[in-house]
Design an enzyme around this catalytic site. Structure first.
Site, PDB file in Angstrom:
ATOM      1  N   ASP A 166       0.849  -1.170   0.000  1.00  0.00           N
ATOM      2  CA  ASP A 166       0.000   0.000   0.000  1.00  0.00           C
ATOM      3  C   ASP A 166       0.897   1.236   0.000  1.00  0.00           C
ATOM      4  OD1 ASP A 166      -3.121   0.027   1.156  1.00  0.00           O
ATOM      5  OD2 ASP A 166      -2.029   1.930   1.262  1.00  0.00           O
ATOM      6  N   ASN A 174      -2.587  12.698  -2.923  1.00  0.00           N
ATOM      7  CA  ASN A 174      -3.595  13.154  -3.886  1.00  0.00           C
ATOM      8  C   ASN A 174      -4.110  14.550  -3.555  1.00  0.00           C
ATOM      9  OD1 ASN A 174      -4.033  11.450  -6.042  1.00  0.00           O
ATOM     10  ND2 ASN A 174      -5.285  10.030  -4.864  1.00  0.00           N
ATOM     11  N   ASP A 183      -2.236   9.580 -10.045  1.00  0.00           N
ATOM     12  CA  ASP A 183      -2.252   8.522 -11.065  1.00  0.00           C
ATOM     13  C   ASP A 183      -0.832   8.221 -11.548  1.00  0.00           C
ATOM     14  OD1 ASP A 183      -4.962   8.483 -10.856  1.00  0.00           O
ATOM     15  OD2 ASP A 183      -5.366   9.418 -12.809  1.00  0.00           O
ATOM     16  N   GLU A 210      -4.862   2.261  -4.019  1.00  0.00           N
ATOM     17  CA  GLU A 210      -3.399   2.409  -4.012  1.00  0.00           C
ATOM     18  C   GLU A 210      -2.742   1.145  -3.465  1.00  0.00           C
ATOM     19  OE1 GLU A 210      -5.486   3.920  -1.958  1.00  0.00           O
ATOM     20  OE2 GLU A 210      -4.594   4.362  -0.009  1.00  0.00           O
TER      21      GLU A 210
END
Ligand code: MG
Length: 297
Positions: A166, A174, A183, A210
């Site tokens: 992770d 983000n 992304d 993620e």
């Protein structure tokens, strides 16, 4: 492609028509045809209808009943002209019929069409198993594959490992850098995972937002922990700036390793939940670290 006929002379005729354009395998019985389909995975089977022991219908039925061979298209070759024979063939999953005596131009045309359709459907099938953002496999692929690999590991008494990982503080990433940067970060992590996994049988999939998972057949606990450490370091060396992370000034990952040892049975679900628990521990203990455990039953 595979040409199946109990008469060697019939095979010879088809071979002469097709061998200059395609790689042609040959079988003279149903049993031989099934074995070749399983081992060679031809893109098309030209199948004689009337054969002793196992006839074409039976061969087709068996091919369609097996998940490993059901996507191989079958064209029946037959001297019979009645519609009921054709109907039965289509019901069993055949894609076309070619009648004897063989007309070379018709055979070439039909073979070309069905090989093109097979290539297109292979491509569509592969897309259905890919993650659009990162280009690695998706969750669907992983779910199917982990079950199959677990079955194989139990049968062969081999080890099977999972590495779940992770991206640390990805939501903050983000929020701070924007979704496009997010992304891009996931794409770079996925690419790094691909590079870290060296063996052909290993698979990476995007498991969730993620979260990624590596499926490692024939890999024991030590091997999986070493690979997890390689991944941890490789992600650091990307040096993707992460000003909002509490553990480092760049993007890091937390990893959980689960392993099914050689002699232990176990299930795909128990292995997944073990790796997931280890990942949770890694996060609980400060992130950017690896926790691992083995199944004991
Ligand atoms: Mg025959």
């Amino acid at each position: 492609m595979l040409v199946v006929d109990d008469q060697a002379t019939n095979i010879q005729v088809l071979y002469q028509i097709l061998s200059s354009d395609y790689q042609v395998l040959m079988a003279t019985s149903g049993a031989q045809a099934l074995a070749l389909c399983a081992s060679k995975q031809p893109d098309l089977v030209l199948l004689d209808l009337v054969m002793p022991e196992m006839d074409g219908y039976q061969v087709c039925q068996r091919l369609k009943a097996d998940t490993a061979t059901r996507d191989i298209p079958v064209i029946f070759i037959t001297a019979q002209t009645d519609e009921s024979a054709e109907e039965k063939g289509f019901d069993l999953g055949a894609v076309d019929f070619i009648s004897k005596p063989i007309n070379p131009r018709i055979v070439r045309a039909r073979v070309k069409t069905h090989l093109m359709l097979k290539a297109q459907s292979d491509l569509l099938r592969s897309w259905a198993y890919l993650d659009g953002l990162t280009g690695v496999h998706n969750r669907r692929f992983f779910d199917e594959r982990v079950a199959a690999e677990m079955g194989r590991a139990i049968r062969n008494q081999t080890a099977l490992s999972l590495v779940m990982l992770d991206v640390d503080f990805f939501k903050r990433f983000n929020d701070h850098y924007g979704h496009q940067a997010g992304d891009d970060c996931l794409r770079r992590v996925a690419k790094t995972l691909k590079n870290s996994l060296m063996r052909a049988g290993d698979h990476i999939a995007r498991y969730g937002g993620e979260e990624f998972v590596c499926l490692l057949p024939d890999t024991n606990f030590t091997g999986a922990m070493q690979l997890a450490e390689t991944i941890r370091r490789d992600v650091i060396s990307l040096q993707i700036e992460h000003a909002q992370s509490s553990v480092a000034p760049f993007v890091t990952v937390s990893l959980g390793v689960g392993c099914k040892p050689e002699k232990i049975h176990g299930s795909a679900n128990s292995l997944i939940s073990l790796a997931d628990t280890q990942l949770y521990k890694a996060k609980e203990h400060g992130r950017h670290r690896i926790f691992g455990a083995e199944l004991t039953e």
